[in-house]
Design a protein around this motif. Structure first.
Motif, PDB file in Angstrom:
ATOM      1  N   GLU A 182      11.807  -4.752  -1.140  1.00 27.90           N
ATOM      2  CA  GLU A 182      11.605  -4.684   0.307  1.00 27.90           C
ATOM      3  C   GLU A 182      11.273  -6.078   0.830  1.00 27.90           C
ATOM      4  N   ARG A 183      11.787  -6.418   2.018  1.00 25.66           N
ATOM      5  CA  ARG A 183      11.479  -7.723   2.621  1.00 25.66           C
ATOM      6  C   ARG A 183      10.107  -7.646   3.281  1.00 25.66           C
ATOM      7  N   SER A 184       9.088  -7.786   2.476  1.00 19.30           N
ATOM      8  CA  SER A 184       7.703  -7.689   2.943  1.00 19.30           C
ATOM      9  C   SER A 184       6.864  -8.651   2.137  1.00 19.30           C
ATOM     10  N   ILE A 185       5.923  -9.341   2.801  1.00 17.12           N
ATOM     11  CA  ILE A 185       5.070 -10.280   2.076  1.00 17.12           C
ATOM     12  C   ILE A 185       4.123  -9.542   1.150  1.00 17.12           C
ATOM     13  N   ASN A 186       3.945  -8.241   1.357  1.00 14.86           N
ATOM     14  CA  ASN A 186       3.137  -7.470   0.418  1.00 14.86           C
ATOM     15  C   ASN A 186       3.870  -7.285  -0.908  1.00 14.86           C
ATOM     16  N   TRP A 187       5.185  -7.340  -0.875  1.00 12.73           N
ATOM     17  CA  TRP A 187       5.978  -7.212  -2.100  1.00 12.73           C
ATOM     18  C   TRP A 187       6.146  -8.564  -2.775  1.00 12.73           C
ATOM     19  N   PHE A 211      -4.427   1.895  -7.200  1.00 15.70           N
ATOM     20  CA  PHE A 211      -3.671   1.012  -6.318  1.00 15.70           C
ATOM     21  C   PHE A 211      -4.628   0.232  -5.425  1.00 15.70           C
ATOM     22  N   LYS A 212      -4.192  -0.984  -5.045  1.00 15.86           N
ATOM     23  CA  LYS A 212      -5.004  -1.784  -4.122  1.00 15.86           C
ATOM     24  C   LYS A 212      -4.600  -1.448  -2.699  1.00 15.86           C
ATOM     25  N   GLU A 213      -5.607  -1.298  -1.832  1.00 12.87           N
ATOM     26  CA  GLU A 213      -5.358  -0.994  -0.429  1.00 12.87           C
ATOM     27  C   GLU A 213      -5.325  -2.299   0.358  1.00 12.87           C
ATOM     28  N   CYS A 218      -8.915  -5.142  12.348  1.00 13.76           N
ATOM     29  CA  CYS A 218      -9.419  -6.486  12.631  1.00 13.76           C
ATOM     30  C   CYS A 218     -10.784  -6.732  11.999  1.00 13.76           C
ATOM     31  N   GLU A 219     -11.556  -5.673  11.777  1.00 15.21           N
ATOM     32  CA  GLU A 219     -12.925  -5.866  11.325  1.00 15.21           C
ATOM     33  C   GLU A 219     -13.213  -5.283   9.951  1.00 15.21           C
ATOM     34  N   THR A 220     -12.662  -4.145   9.643  1.00 14.51           N
ATOM     35  CA  THR A 220     -13.028  -3.481   8.400  1.00 14.51           C
ATOM     36  C   THR A 220     -11.806  -3.016   7.641  1.00 14.51           C
ATOM     37  N   TRP A 221     -12.011  -2.840   6.355  1.00 15.02           N
ATOM     38  CA  TRP A 221     -10.950  -2.280   5.522  1.00 15.02           C
ATOM     39  C   TRP A 221     -10.810  -0.784   5.802  1.00 15.02           C
ATOM     40  N   ILE A 222      -9.573  -0.330   5.815  1.00 17.46           N
ATOM     41  CA  ILE A 222      -9.314   1.095   5.999  1.00 17.46           C
ATOM     42  C   ILE A 222      -9.589   1.808   4.682  1.00 17.46           C
ATOM     43  N   ASN A 223     -10.073   3.025   4.750  1.00 18.92           N
ATOM     44  CA  ASN A 223     -10.295   3.809   3.534  1.00 18.92           C
ATOM     45  C   ASN A 223      -8.979   4.008   2.795  1.00 18.92           C
ATOM     46  N   PRO A 224      -9.012   3.929   1.485  1.00 21.13           N
ATOM     47  CA  PRO A 224      -7.771   4.079   0.716  1.00 21.13           C
ATOM     48  C   PRO A 224      -7.108   5.434   0.959  1.00 21.13           C
ATOM     49  N   GLU A 225      -5.787   5.409   1.013  1.00 21.91           N
ATOM     50  CA  GLU A 225      -5.046   6.657   1.160  1.00 21.91           C
ATOM     51  C   GLU A 225      -5.088   7.439  -0.143  1.00 21.91           C
ATOM     52  N   PRO A 226      -5.085   8.752  -0.060  1.00 19.26           N
ATOM     53  CA  PRO A 226      -5.004   9.544  -1.298  1.00 19.26           C
ATOM     54  C   PRO A 226      -3.651   9.327  -1.973  1.00 19.26           C
ATOM     55  N   VAL A 227      -3.656   9.251  -3.292  1.00 20.90           N
ATOM     56  CA  VAL A 227      -2.424   9.027  -4.054  1.00 20.90           C
ATOM     57  C   VAL A 227      -1.655  10.343  -4.136  1.00 20.90           C
ATOM     58  N   PRO A 228      -0.407  10.367  -3.656  1.00 19.83           N
ATOM     59  CA  PRO A 228       0.361  11.618  -3.677  1.00 19.83           C
ATOM     60  C   PRO A 228       0.887  11.947  -5.069  1.00 19.83           C
ATOM     61  N   THR A 229       1.440  13.130  -5.192  1.00 15.72           N
ATOM     62  CA  THR A 229       2.058  13.601  -6.430  1.00 15.72           C
ATOM     63  C   THR A 229       3.543  13.850  -6.182  1.00 15.72           C
ATOM     64  N   PHE A 279       4.153   5.691   0.231  1.00  8.14           N
ATOM     65  CA  PHE A 279       2.955   5.162  -0.422  1.00  8.14           C
ATOM     66  C   PHE A 279       3.300   3.949  -1.278  1.00  8.14           C
ATOM     67  N   VAL A 280       4.338   4.037  -2.106  1.00  9.02           N
ATOM     68  CA  VAL A 280       4.659   2.909  -2.978  1.00  9.02           C
ATOM     69  C   VAL A 280       5.185   1.723  -2.166  1.00  9.02           C
ATOM     70  N   ARG A 281       5.816   1.984  -1.031  1.00  5.25           N
ATOM     71  CA  ARG A 281       6.262   0.888  -0.161  1.00  5.25           C
ATOM     72  C   ARG A 281       5.072   0.092   0.364  1.00  5.25           C
ATOM     73  N   ASP A 282       3.980   0.821   0.675  1.00  2.00           N
ATOM     74  CA  ASP A 282       2.806   0.175   1.265  1.00  2.00           C
ATOM     75  C   ASP A 282       1.768  -0.263   0.233  1.00  2.00           C
ATOM     76  N   HIS A 283       1.952   0.133  -1.041  1.00  8.80           N
ATOM     77  CA  HIS A 283       0.954  -0.166  -2.075  1.00  8.80           C
ATOM     78  C   HIS A 283       1.630  -0.705  -3.344  1.00  8.80           C
ATOM     79  N   PRO A 284       2.307  -1.846  -3.244  1.00 13.26           N
ATOM     80  CA  PRO A 284       2.953  -2.369  -4.452  1.00 13.26           C
ATOM     81  C   PRO A 284       1.987  -3.020  -5.442  1.00 13.26           C
TER      82      PRO A 284
END
Length: 625
Positions: free
Chosen positions: A202-207, A346-348, A353-364, A393-398
């Motif tokens: 994916e063309r993403s700086i997270n990847w 996985f790393k979230e 702007c101020e706080t980290w979002i709570n980690p998403e639940p890992v799907p099955t 999920f995997v797109r957003d959590h590589p």
């Protein structure tokens, strides 16, 4: 040349090579160096491909491919010219590129398994690929009589110097390269095969965030060791700019990424993109000193038990972003440790702007995992059938939360290593690191347990020719630079010409025969304890490490010297020397200004994992007459 200049050149030779002649050593072992005049005008060698069944070595150069019979290095190499038409070169220069870069630099050579080699070159910033018939050593022709070419975009870099890696897996090419003319887009992709199966990141700086690709490896599961039907995997190693740290400075981190061979992308989400792309940080750190090595420069892949993929280890060559002086380290990562991290949390990366979002639940089913028998039994025979929530999920959590950590087995200051290859001892109690430097040298370091011992330093090429390839074959190393090729013997105790060097190889089951005055295979296995020092004590006093020969330097008052000490671990080194306020230790080396008070004996002592070794070298210094 001044007297001080002569001294600074001679000190490392006396210390590291024990006074031996490198030319005599190479000649005595029947090894060969082929210089630029051998290669029919070809230069800029960047790619090696060895046919291990015949010993034929194929070299990718600028505008040419060469074939060298490594069993008959006295024979003239064969050469194919594949250059760029003049009008295309002019067009390339007109787009702002230099004339030198607007040639065709061969960056990819891979066997196709049907008697052909797939060859790709930069082709004046328009990558192209051709097919080389091995038997006739000719390029395939098109119907019009010209060379049959196909696009090399995504298979080969545009620019000669761009970082790049590729691996062939089951006849399919997987690459990590830039994918545009400007060199601003980066892809890890399946570059050949049917059009539907050619997928990429994916063309993403997270990847991928401004990556410098280093190496890749295909790990093929064997039927005997694969009861779960797990998929074959391809691993990529690179350094990239970390996005997980909130720092003003661009922090570079080494990574390992994994994709699965059967991955064909998603149905809607991640269409024609990897659904199995996961990456983790590699940490090469000496915890007692806190020194971390964060730039990955080379990786050597080795199965510690032949035929068992799970025994695979990756030997990584590192340097540091933060050190001003030259520095090299080697860390070893096991496949099992990498798998544990990729199977972990996985790393979230999302945040407000101020706080980290709570980690998403890992799907099955678990995102990023390769297909196995259990998944297929649940109806997921293909990545096309994975649910959108899994793909999203995997797109957003590589990136994985945990890192793959290892302590360095070797650290050298004042040396920049460029390439690494590894051989194991027959009993697999230790390993020999074959390390190429940026000054055309080949270094051998024995690693037994937690101890690293420098065996040899062999100058092969000029200091302007960095080692850029090392291949191991039948007890020899094929070592390349951009201009030259060397064949060096790598196995056997006879490699070590003196008692001291032989003693350093004690962990490799070698011992010195006083009667034969030669290094021979040991009759008994090394015992516990400091084997190397025990062996050194048996050498003549003038050769032993605990009582090295006194090397006299005739100097003049006011002269400044740098006395080197070979440091192979992050543990500190100390010097015993006459007290003088002008004498200062710089890392492991000693800066000395010659005064009447500073004349005397100088001894360097280093620690290895908490235990002191004996002195590496000593000098007396006399006033110049």
């Amino acid at each position: 040349m001044t007297l001080g200049g002569v001294m600074l050149m001679l000190l490392p030779v006396g210390c590291l090579l024990s006074g031996g002649s490198w030319a005599a050593t190479l000649g005595g072992l029947g090894d060969t160096i082929l210089g630029p005049n051998t290669f029919l005008g070809a230069a800029n060698f960047s790619t090696f491909l060895l046919d291990r069944s015949t010993g034929m070595l194929f070299l990718g150069a600028r505008d040419a491919i060469l074939a060298v019979d490594t069993n008959k290095l006295n024979e003239r190499p064969r050469k194919i010219v594949w250059d760029v038409p003049e009008d295309k070169r002019r067009s390339c220069v007109g787009k702002g590129k230099t004339e030198v870069d607007c040639n065709n630099y061969i960056r990819l050579l891979e066997f196709l398994g049907d008697g052909r080699i797939y060859v790709c070159g930069t082709y004046a910033f328009d990558p192209q690929c051709v097919f080389l018939e091995v038997s006739s050593f000719t390029l395939e022709k098109a119907e019009d009589g010209g060379v049959k070419m196909e696009t090399g975009k995504g298979k080969c870099p545009f620019e000669p110097s761009q970082h790049y890696t590729a691996v062939m897996a089951g006849g399919t090419l997987y690459t990590a390269a830039t994918s545009n003319f400007l060199g601003t887009l980066f892809d890890i992709s399946r570059a050949t095969g049917s059009e539907q199966e050619r997928i990429r990141t994916e063309r993403s700086i997270n990847w991928l965030s401004d990556p410098e690709f280093v190496s890749s490896a295909f790990i093929e599961e064997t039927a005997d060791n694969n009861p779960t039907g797990d998929d074959d995997k391809i691993y990529f190693f690179f350094t990239e700019v970390a996005k997980e740290y909130d720092l003003y400075t661009k922090v570079k981190v080494p990574r390992v990424a994994r994709v699965c061979k059967s991955d064909v992308g998603g149905m809607k989400t991640l269409q024609r993109r990897w659904t199995t792309f996961l990456k983790a940080q590699l940490v090469c750190e000496d915890k007692p000193s806190g020194q971390r090595y964060n730039i990955l420069t080379d990786v050597f892949t080795m199965q510690h038990t032949p035929g068992d993929p799970s025994s695979t280890h990756f030997y990584g060559l590192f340097t540091s972003q933060w050190e001003r002086e030259e520095l090299s380290a080697v860390c070893v990562f096991s496949l099992s440790d990498i798998s544990k991290v990729l199977d972990g949390p996985f790393k979230e990366l999302k945040k407000t702007c101020e706080t980290w979002i709570n980690p998403e639940p890992v799907p099955t089913p678990r995102p990023g995992q390769c297909l196995n028998n259990a998944l297929k039994a649940e109806g997921f025979e293909s990545s096309l059938k994975l649910p959108d929530k899994v793909l999203t999920f995997v797109r957003d959590h590589p990136l994985m939360e945990n890192s793959v950590t290892a302590a360095p087995v070797l650290v050298r200051k004042g040396v920049r290593y460029t390439k690494l290859a590894v051989t194991l001892t027959e009993e697999r109690r230790g390993a020999v690191l074959h390390l190429g430097t940026d000054r055309g040298e080949l270094h051998w370091v024995a690693v037994v347990g937690q101890n690293a011992t420098l065996l040899q330093e062999i100058p092969l090429f000029t200091s302007q020719e960095p080692v850029n390839n090392i291949l191991l074959h039948q007890g020899r190393a094929l070592v390349g630079s951009p201009l030259s090729l060397a064949r060096v013997q790598t196995k056997g105790c006879s490699l070590y010409p003196s008692c001291e060097v032989c003693a350093r190889a004690r962990g490799l089951d070698c011992e010195w025969s006083a009667e034969e005055k030669a290094c021979r295979p040991a009759k008994a296995e090394p015992g516990p304890g400091d084997m190397v020092d025990d062996a050194l004590r048996k050498c003549h006093a003038e050769e032993g490490r605990c009582a090295p020969s006194i090397r006299e330097l005739r100097v003049s008052l006011g002269l400044r010297l740098l006395l080197p000490c070979v440091q192979l671990s992050p543990r500190p080194c100390s010097w015993e020397h006459p007290p003088d306020r002008h004498t200062r230790q710089h890392h492991s080396d000693l800066e000395v200004t010659v005064t009447k008070d500073s004349l005397g004996k100088y001894v360097c002592t280093c620690q290895v994992h908490g235990q002191k070794t004996h002195c590496f070298l000593s000098f007396t210094r006399k006033n110049r007459l």
